[in-house]
Each structure stands twice: as structure tokens, then as C-alpha cells.
Design an enzyme around this catalytic site. Structure first.
Site, PDB file in Angstrom:
ATOM      1  N   PRO A 251       0.721  -1.182  -0.091  1.00  0.00           N
ATOM      2  CG  PRO A 251       0.209  -0.802   2.314  1.00  0.00           C
ATOM      3  CD  PRO A 251       0.894  -1.731   1.180  1.00  0.00           C
ATOM      4  CE  LYS A 254       8.913  -2.067   3.343  1.00  0.00           C
ATOM      5  NZ  LYS A 254       7.679  -2.655   3.453  1.00  0.00           N
ATOM      6  CG  ASP A 271       1.189  -3.806  -5.789  1.00  0.00           C
ATOM      7  OD1 ASP A 271       1.885  -3.893  -4.819  1.00  0.00           O
ATOM      8  OD2 ASP A 271       0.210  -4.916  -5.978  1.00  0.00           O
ATOM      9  CB  CYS A 369       7.405  -8.655   6.169  1.00  0.00           C
ATOM     10  SG  CYS A 369       6.146  -9.120   5.363  1.00  0.00           S
TER      11      CYS A 369
HETATM   12  C1  LIG Z   1       5.043  -6.873   0.653  1.00  0.00           C
HETATM   13  S1  LIG Z   1       3.707  -6.273  -0.135  1.00  0.00           S
HETATM   14  C2  LIG Z   1       4.329  -4.742  -0.419  1.00  0.00           C
HETATM   15  C3  LIG Z   1       4.399  -3.783   0.747  1.00  0.00           C
HETATM   16  C4  LIG Z   1       4.907  -2.167   0.209  1.00  0.00           C
HETATM   17  N1  LIG Z   1       6.190  -2.104  -0.314  1.00  0.00           N
HETATM   18  C5  LIG Z   1       4.828  -1.178   1.419  1.00  0.00           C
HETATM   19  O1  LIG Z   1       5.718  -0.854   2.102  1.00  0.00           O
HETATM   20  O2  LIG Z   1       3.821  -0.581   1.434  1.00  0.00           O
HETATM   21  C6  LIG Z   1       4.151  -7.174  -1.717  1.00  0.00           C
HETATM   22  C7  LIG Z   1       3.105  -6.297  -2.846  1.00  0.00           C
HETATM   23  O3  LIG Z   1       3.411  -7.158  -4.039  1.00  0.00           O
HETATM   24  C8  LIG Z   1       2.373  -7.166  -4.782  1.00  0.00           C
HETATM   25  N2  LIG Z   1       2.835  -8.062  -5.831  1.00  0.00           N
HETATM   26  C9  LIG Z   1       2.763  -9.565  -5.999  1.00  0.00           C
HETATM   27  N3  LIG Z   1       3.219 -10.006  -6.931  1.00  0.00           N
HETATM   28  C10 LIG Z   1       3.363  -9.042  -7.627  1.00  0.00           C
HETATM   29  C11 LIG Z   1       3.989  -8.935  -9.160  1.00  0.00           C
HETATM   30  N4  LIG Z   1       4.142 -10.020  -9.936  1.00  0.00           N
HETATM   31  N5  LIG Z   1       3.998  -7.714  -9.616  1.00  0.00           N
HETATM   32  C12 LIG Z   1       3.820  -6.671  -9.102  1.00  0.00           C
HETATM   33  N6  LIG Z   1       3.386  -6.656  -7.653  1.00  0.00           N
HETATM   34  C13 LIG Z   1       3.206  -7.915  -6.999  1.00  0.00           C
HETATM   35  C14 LIG Z   1       1.341  -7.499  -3.959  1.00  0.00           C
HETATM   36  O4  LIG Z   1       0.143  -7.069  -4.377  1.00  0.00           O
HETATM   37  C15 LIG Z   1       1.652  -6.759  -2.608  1.00  0.00           C
HETATM   38  O5  LIG Z   1       1.010  -5.443  -2.505  1.00  0.00           O
END
Ligand SMILES: C[S@@+](CC[C@H](N)C(=O)[O-])C[C@H]1O[C@@H](n2cnc3c(N)ncnc32)[C@H](O)[C@@H]1O
Length: 426
Positions: A251, A254, A271, A369
């Protein structure tokens, strides 16, 4: 509707429908007016998720026939009842009568007596909660325990214990608004007790607060973000007008921190979940920041990006989230053992692909995480082996400079479990 009935619905949504607690809980909290009631609903829902195996055993031992199909919600209501008896100060007679009333409201009139009887039985017996096997003793599924034992043979119990603590509330000072010291003073003036964390902008609150009580929150003076997650932007260290890719951005915690540290960078935040990407925009708006948001696949950048390669890439990969169980105890029941291999494979695809879009001399920060080596040091180690132009740059905070990356364990300096590895391209 009665608060216990809402709690049973939350537990039902998570355990039977696979919906995450962070979605199911607010959905039911909408039906309550007072902050106190909303907090109690959260306490009961989180409590059941934390102690599920023990509560399940206690309830199952006291019921003659397992409740199946449509009656499952009555079983979940009994878990809520049992949690109140063991873990709250709610007087037993009130807990039992309110829970029985909830059964009526859930339209299981015919089972009110059963709920009453089972809970009275549990109360009368005063039996200690079972610790007969590892799952019961640690309220954690066997597959997670097995993986943690292998990864942390000396301290796996401590890791699990920390994953059951109530997490503290961390803030990230917005450097563009004021210095951290100035914000700490503003917090003191507002009677909010807080201390500085180890990364530059981190502030640890002594007790959680409603964000609206925090000075300047609405206008972006600070954000809520765990101390461990705040290391991402600091370790990537974007500079000047560099082109930066935030590859899995939603969301957007970062994303915003990167822009607070270096407001002139050209940031592309991607994303593959359009709904979650909306939250990135909301966070940027609150902080008056700008980034180019793209709904796309980080494992197929060529399909949505025709511009230059990037100076820095943050790859905050999709992962098991086993480092944040203290904040999201439902992870224990929503994740399955097989997910880990699938996630590791997705992570390596995204890793390889992002690397192609990094300029020579550029830096990529791999983050999760997770506390499982398969997603962390094993992942980075395999990447280094198959990628001759990648060099690992140790992180000063690592316990041992020869470790592959920095594994933060849950509870370490009060932070969530997190992993970072910093790589530079030749
Ligand atoms: C750990 S979360 C990211 C948290 C974010 N960086 C933050 O600090 O708020 C991982 C994210 O990766 C996205 N995601 C999963 N597979 C993906 C892909 N193939 N390409 C882009 N985003 C992807 C998910 O929708 C999710 O929002």
C-alpha cells in the site's frame, strides 16, 4: 447486533472463507458505534487467532458432536466465548450470557442451550489449556514450527513467543515537515509518550494511539510504519534526481518514505493489484507526494515500461509474512506449507526480471517481511550464484558481516521480523 455475534462472523470469515483479518474485522466494526466496542471486537477476533489450537481443543473436548456445515459459525462463537473465559477480565456470567444471546442473533435459536452448556462446562472445569503437543503449546501450525526449528535451532521458541506479543505502534517522522527531535517534542506536548528508534525517522510509542490524536497526522507530519519496514528507504538511500523503481509498492508505506528522503527522485511505483494500488495514491495524497503509479507485473516490466533503466530498485517481494504474525495472527491459519515454495519461485522470477532493469552501478534492495530462509538468505544466495554481475554489499546492522543479508527477528529492538539484502550491479 451483539458484539460476540460480530466476533464469530469475523472468525468465520477468516477460517472458513480465507479472508484476511485486516479485511474481515473492519467490515464488522462498521456495525458498532463506540470506539470501546470496536476495540473489544478487535481484541476478541485477534485473541481467537492467536490462541486458536488451544481454544479449539477446549471447545471440541466439551462438545458431544462436532459442529459442521452451516453450524460452523456456532463453533466459532464458542471459540469467542472460550477466549473470554481464559483471556479477558469480562466476568464469566456476562461472557456466557452475551455469547448465548449472540447465538440467538445468529439465528441458531435451537443451539442457545448448547452454547450455554458448553461454556458453563468449560468455566466449571477450570481446566488449564492443553499444551499436549507443539502446535497446542505454541498455538502455531506444525509446518511453521518445523521450518522455524530448522532455521533457528537454538531460539525457535523465542521467535514464536515474540510472534505472539502485542505489537507496539511505530511512527515514521516526515523529514519534509520537521526533524524527528521536533516531532518528539510535539508528541510530548500532546502527552504522547515516545522514544526514538534506531533508524533515522523511527519513533516508538509507549502505547498505541488513535492516529487522530497525533499532532499533524492528517497533514502528513508522520505516518504509521513499523521500525523494521523503515529501514528499506534508508538502506536503498536514493539520491538527487535518480530514477527509482518500487517494484511491489502497495500500500505504499515505503514508496512515501523514499520520496520523503529524496523528494526529487523520479519514482515509478508498481503493483499488480489495482485495488491495493489505490491505497498508494491515498498515502501519497495525504503526504502531498508524487510518483508514477503503474498497475503491472514486476516479473514482466518490458510489457509496461519503455523508459530508461533504473538507478535504484526496491524489491519488497510478496512473501509468507511470517515476520509479522504478531500484527497479523491470521497468517498462521491462512498460509499453507506449499505456499512457501510457490512464493520462493515467484520471488526469484521477479528478482531476475528487476535485475535486467537495473543500470550498471545501480543498487537493488531485496526485502521481505518473512523469517524463513527459503525466501531470504537462500533466495539471495541462489540469485548471486546465477547472476555473475551481482555483488552483495553487507549492511552495517547485520550481526555478522559475512551473513547473506540482514535478518531481523520479530521483537528485535521491538521491530517486526524483516529481511534485507543490498546488491550492486557491476
Ligand atoms: C510486501 S507487499 C509490499 C508492501 C509495500 N512495499 C509497502 O511498503 O507498503 C508485496 C506487494 O507485492 C504485490 N505483488 C505481488 N506479485 C506481484 C507482481 N508479480 N508484480 C507486482 N506486484 C506484485 C502485492 O500485490 C503486494 O502489494
Amino acid at each position: 447486533m451483539n458484539l460476540r455475534a460480530l466476533a464469530a462472523k469475523v472468525v468465520f470469515q477468516v477460517l472458513e472463507k480465507g479472508i484476511s483479518l485486516s479485511v474481515a474485522l473492519p467490515d464488522q466494526q462498521r456495525h458498532l458505534e463506540s470506539g470501546k466496542d470496536k476495540a473489544l471486537l478487535a481484541e476478541l477476533s485477534y485473541g481467537v487467532m492467536r490462541h486458536l489450537p488451544q481454544l479449539d481443543k477446549q471447545v471440541s473436548d466439551c462438545i458431544s458432536k462436532p459442529l459442521k456445515g452451516k453450524q460452523r459459525i456456532v463453533h466459532q462463537l464458542l471459540l469467542v466465548g472460550c477466549y473470554q473465559l481464559y483471556f479477558t477480565r469480562i466476568p464469566s456470567h456476562a461472557a456466557i450470557s452475551e455469547t448465548a444471546e449472540a447465538c440467538r442473533q445468529l439465528k441458531f435459536e435451537g443451539m442457545v442451550k448448547v452454547v450455554n452448556g458448553v461454556l458453563r462446562n468449560i468455566q466449571r472445569q477450570e481446566k488449564p489449556l492443553s499444551t499436549d503437543n507443539d502446535t497446542l503449546a505454541h498455538n502455531t501450525p506444525a509446518w511453521i514450527i518445523k521450518r522455524l526449528k530448522a532455521a533457528y535451532p537454538d531460539n525457535w521458541q523465542h521467535v514464536i513467543e515474540q510472534s505472539h506479543q502485542r505489537p507496539p505502534m511505530w511512527l515514521r517522522n516526515n523529514q519534509q515537515s520537521q526533524t524527528r527531535d521536533e516531532y518528539l517534542t510535539a508528541l510530548t506536548d500532546a502527552n504522547v509518550e515516545a522514544t526514538a528508534g534506531s533508524s533515522n525517522d523511527a519513533i516508538l510509542l509507549t502505547s498505541p494511539r488513535d492516529v487522530m490524536q497525533l499532532p499533524g497526522f492528517e497533514t502528513g507530519a508522520a505516518s504509521v510504519q513499523d521500525g523494521a519496514a523503515q529501514w528499506a528507504a534508508t538502506l536503498l538511500a536514493p539520491q538527487g534526481e535518480e530514477r527509482v523503481l518500487d517494484a511491489c509498492a502497495a500500500p505504499g508505506g515505503k514508496t512515501c518514505h523514499l520520496l520523503e528522503l529524496a523528494p526529487n527522485i523520479k519514482l515509478v511505483a508498481v503493483d499488480n493489484d489495482a485495488k491495493r494500488l489505490e491505497r498508494v495514491q491515498q498515502n501519497l495524497d495525504r503526504l502531498s507526494l508524487e510518483a508514477e503509479l503503474i498497475h503491472g507485473d514486476a516479473a514482466n516490466i518490458d510489457s509496461w515500461w519503455q523508459g530508461d533503466k533504473f538507478d535504484r530498485i526496491l524489491l519488497d517481494a510478496p512473501c509468507s509474512a511470517t515476520g509479522v504474525i504478531r500484527r497479523h495472527p491470521d497468517i498462521k491459519w491462512l498460509r499453507k506449507n506449499n505456499d512457501i515454495e510457490e512464493l520462493a519461485s515467484l520471488q526469484s522470477q521477479i528478482f531476475d526480471h528487476c535485475w535486467q532493469w537495473l543500470k550498471p552501478g545501480g543498487t537493488l534492495l531485496y526485502a521481505t517481511c518473512s523469517i524463513l530462509p527459503q525466501e531470504n538468505k537462500d533466495q539471495v544466495s541462489a540469485f548471486l550464484q546465477r547472476t555473475p554481475d551481482a555483488t552483495l554489499v553487507p549492511i552495517t546492522q547485520q550481526a555478522n558481516p559475512s551473513d547473506i543479508g540482514w535478518q531481523i527477528l520479530p521483537g528485535q529492538e521491538n521491530m517486526d521480523g524483516f529481511y534485507y539484502a543490498r546488491l550492486v550491479k557491476d
